[in-house]
Motif scaffolding. Structure first.
Motif, mmCIF file in Angstrom:
data_model
loop_
_atom_site.group_PDB
_atom_site.id
_atom_site.type_symbol
_atom_site.label_atom_id
_atom_site.label_comp_id
_atom_site.label_asym_id
_atom_site.label_seq_id
_atom_site.Cartn_x
_atom_site.Cartn_y
_atom_site.Cartn_z
ATOM 1 N N ALA A 22 0.775 -1.035 -0.230
ATOM 2 C CA ALA A 22 0.143 -0.031 0.041
ATOM 3 C C ALA A 22 0.932 1.182 0.043
ATOM 4 N N LEU A 23 0.228 2.307 -0.491
ATOM 5 C CA LEU A 23 1.291 3.737 -0.717
ATOM 6 C C LEU A 23 0.213 4.733 -0.044
ATOM 7 N N LEU A 24 0.744 5.438 0.489
ATOM 8 C CA LEU A 24 0.040 6.745 1.202
ATOM 9 C C LEU A 24 0.835 8.042 0.621
ATOM 10 N N LEU A 25 0.083 8.802 -0.203
ATOM 11 C CA LEU A 25 0.498 10.022 -0.740
ATOM 12 C C LEU A 25 0.305 11.019 0.044
ATOM 13 N N GLY A 26 1.193 12.051 0.016
ATOM 14 C CA GLY A 26 0.615 13.562 0.645
ATOM 15 C C GLY A 26 1.025 14.615 -0.233
ATOM 16 N N ASN A 27 0.937 15.866 0.345
ATOM 17 C CA ASN A 27 1.148 16.874 -0.685
ATOM 18 C C ASN A 27 2.438 17.070 -1.249
ATOM 19 N N GLY A 28 3.534 16.667 -0.608
ATOM 20 C CA GLY A 28 4.950 16.616 -1.269
ATOM 21 C C GLY A 28 4.983 15.891 -2.403
ATOM 22 N N ALA A 29 4.230 14.734 -2.738
ATOM 23 C CA ALA A 29 4.235 14.278 -3.957
ATOM 24 C C ALA A 29 3.712 15.101 -4.997
ATOM 25 N N ARG A 136 -1.193 -2.727 -4.167
ATOM 26 C CA ARG A 136 -2.580 -3.049 -4.310
ATOM 27 C C ARG A 136 -3.531 -1.966 -3.959
ATOM 28 N N SER A 137 -3.212 -1.012 -3.322
ATOM 29 C CA SER A 137 -4.001 0.094 -2.559
ATOM 30 C C SER A 137 -3.283 1.234 -2.359
ATOM 31 N N VAL A 138 -3.517 2.344 -3.023
ATOM 32 C CA VAL A 138 -3.096 3.646 -3.155
ATOM 33 C C VAL A 138 -3.935 4.603 -2.357
ATOM 34 N N TYR A 139 -3.401 5.273 -1.545
ATOM 35 C CA TYR A 139 -4.459 6.120 -0.458
ATOM 36 C C TYR A 139 -3.537 7.817 -0.723
ATOM 37 N N THR A 140 -4.259 8.547 -0.919
ATOM 38 C CA THR A 140 -4.053 10.046 -1.340
ATOM 39 C C THR A 140 -4.719 10.928 -0.418
ATOM 40 N N GLY A 246 -11.440 4.264 6.800
ATOM 41 C CA GLY A 246 -11.673 2.910 7.562
ATOM 42 C C GLY A 246 -10.836 2.134 6.768
ATOM 43 N N GLN A 247 -10.659 2.247 5.476
ATOM 44 C CA GLN A 247 -9.758 1.137 4.843
ATOM 45 C C GLN A 247 -8.185 1.247 4.995
ATOM 46 N N LEU A 248 -7.782 2.439 5.269
ATOM 47 C CA LEU A 248 -6.393 2.940 5.778
ATOM 48 C C LEU A 248 -6.120 2.118 7.021
ATOM 49 N N ALA A 249 -6.988 2.195 7.991
ATOM 50 C CA ALA A 249 -6.936 1.716 9.254
ATOM 51 C C ALA A 249 -7.110 0.227 9.442
ATOM 52 N N GLN A 250 -7.003 -0.307 8.299
ATOM 53 C CA GLN A 250 -7.030 -1.924 8.187
ATOM 54 C C GLN A 250 -5.633 -2.131 7.585
ATOM 55 N N GLU A 251 -4.728 -1.300 7.035
ATOM 56 C CA GLU A 251 -3.549 -1.888 6.256
ATOM 57 C C GLU A 251 -2.615 -2.691 6.963
ATOM 58 N N LYS A 252 -2.559 -3.881 7.246
ATOM 59 C CA LYS A 252 -1.683 -4.815 7.918
ATOM 60 C C LYS A 252 -0.296 -5.024 7.465
ATOM 61 N N GLN A 253 -0.085 -4.921 6.362
ATOM 62 C CA GLN A 253 0.986 -5.243 5.511
ATOM 63 C C GLN A 253 2.170 -3.987 5.376
ATOM 64 N N GLY A 254 2.969 -4.138 4.458
ATOM 65 C CA GLY A 254 4.045 -2.784 4.366
ATOM 66 C C GLY A 254 3.320 -1.834 3.736
ATOM 67 N N LEU A 255 3.497 -0.640 4.236
ATOM 68 C CA LEU A 255 2.874 0.743 3.883
ATOM 69 C C LEU A 255 4.127 1.780 3.631
ATOM 70 N N CYS A 256 3.978 2.355 2.308
ATOM 71 C CA CYS A 256 4.809 3.335 1.845
ATOM 72 C C CYS A 256 4.346 4.637 2.139
ATOM 73 N N LEU A 257 4.911 5.548 2.828
ATOM 74 C CA LEU A 257 4.768 7.023 2.994
ATOM 75 C C LEU A 257 5.398 7.860 1.723
ATOM 76 N N PHE A 258 4.850 8.406 1.054
ATOM 77 C CA PHE A 258 5.632 9.260 0.060
ATOM 78 C C PHE A 258 4.940 10.592 0.161
ATOM 79 N N GLY A 259 5.801 11.674 0.454
ATOM 80 C CA GLY A 259 5.481 13.150 0.460
ATOM 81 C C GLY A 259 4.215 13.395 1.574
ATOM 82 N N GLN A 260 4.262 12.547 2.505
ATOM 83 C CA GLN A 260 3.323 12.465 3.559
ATOM 84 C C GLN A 260 4.058 12.745 5.022
ATOM 85 N N HIS A 261 3.828 14.033 5.584
ATOM 86 C CA HIS A 261 4.496 14.474 6.676
ATOM 87 C C HIS A 261 3.607 14.331 8.249
#
Length: 336
Positions: A22-29, A136-140, A246-261
């Motif tokens: 999973a990937l969580l993007l923030g404004n830095g991206a 598998r999942s991308v959050y922004t 709610g889906q983000l709160a269930q991410e049990k595997q590896g999560l990448c944070l990019f541009g997210q402070h």
């Protein structure tokens, strides 16, 4: 926890050893692609647009009275007021005037800072599209149109979370493919009076130019810069946003944070990750200087120090496909 030194792994090597699903993007991206996305506040941007294009004094007074700088709840409140007045045969001229005035200020603020469609190379959309396919999942938490544009560039393989008419139904979210969830909404989404969500069918330049042109009762669904508790209040009033968090709160595997402070204004995102307890976090850091790297590492160690079961890894943001310097778009001198 890792030793706090200035070393940063290269993304390809780190991801091979500790893959993220999973990937969580923030404004830095977004800022890495288009520098004007670095504005501080959309509400302040709308105030600076000038007397004819920006928020009027009466508009600003309405935001102040409602105790928020978010556009969606203010526009929704005006919509509800107009409908209630119509049912009671009360004149709605004043709330309608404010509604259209605020929407006009919002339109000009967005157009002043958003990346123009005409400046986006097809190769850039292809690169972003391919980078998203690693997960598998991308959050922004971004509400700009970079991801919608990139996905529509080549939609095959991405999950469709909206039906053929563009509506979201929380009971039907098991589509196959890569899921892309906009945790703070987006300029391509609309909120209906009953809290349901519709995705706009427009494409390319029209997706930006017409983002606030919609039928009465629908308002742009995105959560702009504000305190975390205010963002959370807006999220609770949207079926799509509440489901995504709610889906983000269930991410049990590896999560990448990019541009997210994950600063104080995004405390709700931090709490969702803490609740998920992922196996590991791979965190992008921009190597500005040794001191900067150490400060950024400490920032995240402080936030995730209460997660002993989660390993923290740090990597050089410029080695990630979304952080490559060649993706940065230079605008006309007037825009810069």
């Amino acid at each position: 926890m890792p030793t706090l030194d200035a070393h940063l792994a290269a993304w390809p090597d780190l991801n091979q050893r500790h893959p993220c699903t999973a990937l969580l993007l923030g404004n830095g991206a977004s800022r890495a692609l288009w520098k004007p996305f670095g504005y501080f506040s959309l509400y302040e941007q709308a105030q600076r647009a000038g007397r004819k294009k920006g928020l009027a004094i009466s508009d600003q007074a309405l935001f102040k009275s409602l105790g928020t700088e978010l556009f969606e709840p203010v526009l929704s409140t005006l919509n509800h007021t107009v409908r209630a007045n119509a049912a009671l045969a009360i004149n709605s001229t004043a709330p309608l005037n404010r509604y259209y005035s605020i929407k006009e200020g919002l339109i000009h603020a967005i157009r002043a800072v958003h990346l123009p469609w005409a400046l986006v190379p097809a190769a850039t959309l292809t690169s972003i599209n391919q980078a998203l396919r690693e997960y598998r999942s991308v959050y922004t938490s971004n509400y700009d149109l970079i991801l919608p544009w990139a996905i529509r560039h080549d939609p095959q393989g991405f999950a469709s979370l909206f039906d053929e008419e563009g509506f979201f139904d929380v009971r039907r979210t098991s589509s196959e493919g890569i899921r892309v969830l906009h945790l703070h909404g987006g300029l391509h989404l609309l909120k209906l009076p009953d809290g349901s969500t519709r995705q706009r069918s427009a494409d390319s330049a029209e997706l930006l130019e017409g983002f606030a042109v919609n039928i009465p009762g629908e308002v742009p669904l995105f959560v702009n810069e504000e305190r975390s508790d205010e963002k959370m209040r807006a999220i609770r009033h949207s079926d799509y946003l509440a489901w995504g968090l709610g889906q983000l709160a269930q991410e049990k595997q590896g999560l990448c944070l990019f541009g997210q402070h994950l600063d104080g204004s995004d405390k709700h995102l931090l709490e969702a990750i803490v609740q998920a307890q992922p196996s590991h976090l791979s965190i992008a850091v921009r190597p500005l200087s040794e001191a900067s790297v150490l400060n950024q590492k400490q920032h995240f160690v402080d936030r995730f120090g209460n997660m002993p079961g989660t390993q923290l890894y740090f990597f050089d943001a410029t080695t990630h496909p979304l952080g490559m310097e060649e993706l940065a778009i230079e605008g006309p001198s007037a825009v810069r």
